[in-house]
Design a protein around this motif. Sequence first.
Motif, PDB file in Angstrom:
ATOM      1  N   VAL A  36     -37.940  22.634  -8.154  1.00  0.00           N
ATOM      2  CA  VAL A  36     -37.521  22.355  -9.516  1.00  0.00           C
ATOM      3  C   VAL A  36     -36.071  21.899  -9.579  1.00  0.00           C
ATOM      4  N   VAL A  37     -35.845  20.838 -10.380  1.00  0.00           N
ATOM      5  CA  VAL A  37     -34.492  20.403 -10.724  1.00  0.00           C
ATOM      6  C   VAL A  37     -34.253  20.781 -12.182  1.00  0.00           C
ATOM      7  N   ILE A  38     -33.226  21.575 -12.412  1.00  0.00           N
ATOM      8  CA  ILE A  38     -32.916  22.091 -13.746  1.00  0.00           C
ATOM      9  C   ILE A  38     -31.654  21.411 -14.231  1.00  0.00           C
ATOM     10  N   ALA A  39     -31.747  20.703 -15.363  1.00  0.00           N
ATOM     11  CA  ALA A  39     -30.587  19.966 -15.874  1.00  0.00           C
ATOM     12  C   ALA A  39     -30.309  20.340 -17.320  1.00  0.00           C
ATOM     13  N   SER A  40     -29.043  20.547 -17.632  1.00  0.00           N
ATOM     14  CA  SER A  40     -28.588  20.732 -19.011  1.00  0.00           C
ATOM     15  C   SER A  40     -27.080  20.566 -19.012  1.00  0.00           C
ATOM     16  N   ARG A  41     -26.482  20.636 -20.194  1.00  0.00           N
ATOM     17  CA  ARG A  41     -25.035  20.468 -20.273  1.00  0.00           C
ATOM     18  C   ARG A  41     -24.286  21.586 -19.554  1.00  0.00           C
ATOM     19  N   ASN A  42     -24.845  22.790 -19.529  1.00  0.00           N
ATOM     20  CA  ASN A  42     -24.170  23.943 -18.939  1.00  0.00           C
ATOM     21  C   ASN A  42     -24.556  24.088 -17.468  1.00  0.00           C
ATOM     22  N   ALA A  43     -23.695  23.582 -16.600  1.00  0.00           N
ATOM     23  CA  ALA A  43     -23.995  23.598 -15.165  1.00  0.00           C
ATOM     24  C   ALA A  43     -24.159  25.015 -14.643  1.00  0.00           C
ATOM     25  N   GLU A  44     -23.340  25.937 -15.131  1.00  0.00           N
ATOM     26  CA  GLU A  44     -23.414  27.319 -14.648  1.00  0.00           C
ATOM     27  C   GLU A  44     -24.771  27.944 -14.956  1.00  0.00           C
ATOM     28  N   ASN A  45     -25.275  27.739 -16.167  1.00  0.00           N
ATOM     29  CA  ASN A  45     -26.588  28.276 -16.524  1.00  0.00           C
ATOM     30  C   ASN A  45     -27.699  27.681 -15.663  1.00  0.00           C
ATOM     31  N   CYS A  46     -27.587  26.374 -15.390  1.00  0.00           N
ATOM     32  CA  CYS A  46     -28.581  25.710 -14.535  1.00  0.00           C
ATOM     33  C   CYS A  46     -28.567  26.292 -13.130  1.00  0.00           C
ATOM     34  N   GLU A  47     -27.371  26.505 -12.598  1.00  0.00           N
ATOM     35  CA  GLU A  47     -27.251  27.039 -11.246  1.00  0.00           C
ATOM     36  C   GLU A  47     -27.743  28.479 -11.169  1.00  0.00           C
ATOM     37  N   GLN A  48     -27.484  29.267 -12.213  1.00  0.00           N
ATOM     38  CA  GLN A  48     -27.962  30.651 -12.241  1.00  0.00           C
ATOM     39  C   GLN A  48     -29.485  30.702 -12.247  1.00  0.00           C
ATOM     40  N   LEU A  49     -30.105  29.856 -13.072  1.00  0.00           N
ATOM     41  CA  LEU A  49     -31.562  29.836 -13.122  1.00  0.00           C
ATOM     42  C   LEU A  49     -32.144  29.342 -11.799  1.00  0.00           C
ATOM     43  N   ALA A  50     -31.481  28.363 -11.186  1.00  0.00           N
ATOM     44  CA  ALA A  50     -31.946  27.858  -9.888  1.00  0.00           C
ATOM     45  C   ALA A  50     -31.932  28.970  -8.839  1.00  0.00           C
ATOM     46  N   THR A  51     -30.875  29.760  -8.835  1.00  0.00           N
ATOM     47  CA  THR A  51     -30.773  30.881  -7.894  1.00  0.00           C
ATOM     48  C   THR A  51     -31.880  31.905  -8.148  1.00  0.00           C
ATOM     49  N   GLU A  52     -32.117  32.211  -9.431  1.00  0.00           N
ATOM     50  CA  GLU A  52     -33.175  33.157  -9.794  1.00  0.00           C
ATOM     51  C   GLU A  52     -34.546  32.651  -9.355  1.00  0.00           C
ATOM     52  N   ILE A  53     -34.814  31.382  -9.590  1.00  0.00           N
ATOM     53  CA  ILE A  53     -36.122  30.811  -9.252  1.00  0.00           C
ATOM     54  C   ILE A  53     -36.353  30.827  -7.747  1.00  0.00           C
ATOM     55  N   GLU A  54     -35.342  30.472  -6.973  1.00  0.00           N
ATOM     56  CA  GLU A  54     -35.496  30.497  -5.516  1.00  0.00           C
ATOM     57  C   GLU A  54     -35.786  31.907  -5.017  1.00  0.00           C
TER      58      GLU A  54
END
Length: 248
Positions: A36-54
Motif C-alpha cells: 500500500v502507498v498512503i498519500a495525504s497532506r500530512n506526511a507524518e500521519n501517512c508514515e505512521q499508518l504505513a508503519t502500523e500496516i507493515e
Amino acid sequence: MKQYFDFSGKVVLVTGGSRGLGAAICRAFAEQGANVVIASRNAENCEQLATEIEATFGVKALGIGAHLGRWDDIDRMVDAAYAHFGKVDILVNNAGMSPISDSSLATPEALFDKVIGVNFKGPFRATSLVASRMVEGDGGSIINISSIGSIRPQPEYAPYSGAKAALNALTIAHAFEYAPKVRVNAILPGSFRTDIAKAWSPEKEKNIKSAIKRYGEPEEIVSTVMYLASEHSSFTTGAMIQVDGGRP
C-alpha cells in the motif's frame, strides 16, 4: 472478505489515505495481501499508518506527504510510488474536502479553487499519470470516491457538489480513454462516521437522511472498493455505485 478477495502482490495507491475512509481502505487492502502507498497532506500521519500496516499485516507500505490539489505534488507522489514498488495496480482517488459556506456569495475564491483542486483537478492528474502507465503494463483498476452530494446537491456545499459531479463525468471519460486494459469506476458515499463526525452538531446526529436510519461506518465502504478493484468486476467500468444507506 478473505473468501472472495486476494490482492497478494498487488500495489494499491490511496490518496487521502491517512485517516477516515482512506485509512480503512488501506488497512483492508493490506489485510488481503496488497502493498500500500498512503498519500495525504500530512506526511507524518501517512508514515505512521504505513508503519502500523507493515507491523500488523506483514506487507510493505509507503507513506507520502502530498497536496492532492497540486500537480507538482501529484507528479512527485506517483513517481515515488513507481520508484519504490515498480508499479501501481490499483488507484483509489479518495482525497477530498467539503467545507460548508453560509452562501454562494460568501464563498471566497481561494476556498472555491481549493475545493475544485482537491476534488476534481487532483483525481484528473493522478488518473492520467497512473492510467497511462497501466495501459503500457498489465492494466489495472481506478476507483474515484465521489459523493452522493454529486447527485443530491445542497446550497451549503455547492462547489463541492459541482466538483464531485465533474468527477463523475471524468470517471466515464477516463473509462473510455483507458479501456480496455484499465477500468475506471466511482463510488458515491453518503454520510460516514469518520474523523469529521467529531465536529457534527447534535442536530445532524438526529437528522439522519437515509432509509437505514443511521450513518455509515468506514468499514462499510471497503467491500465495494475491493469489488471494483478485483477481477470480480471485470465487466464493470464507467459505473457510479451509491453506498449511502438509501438517501432520498
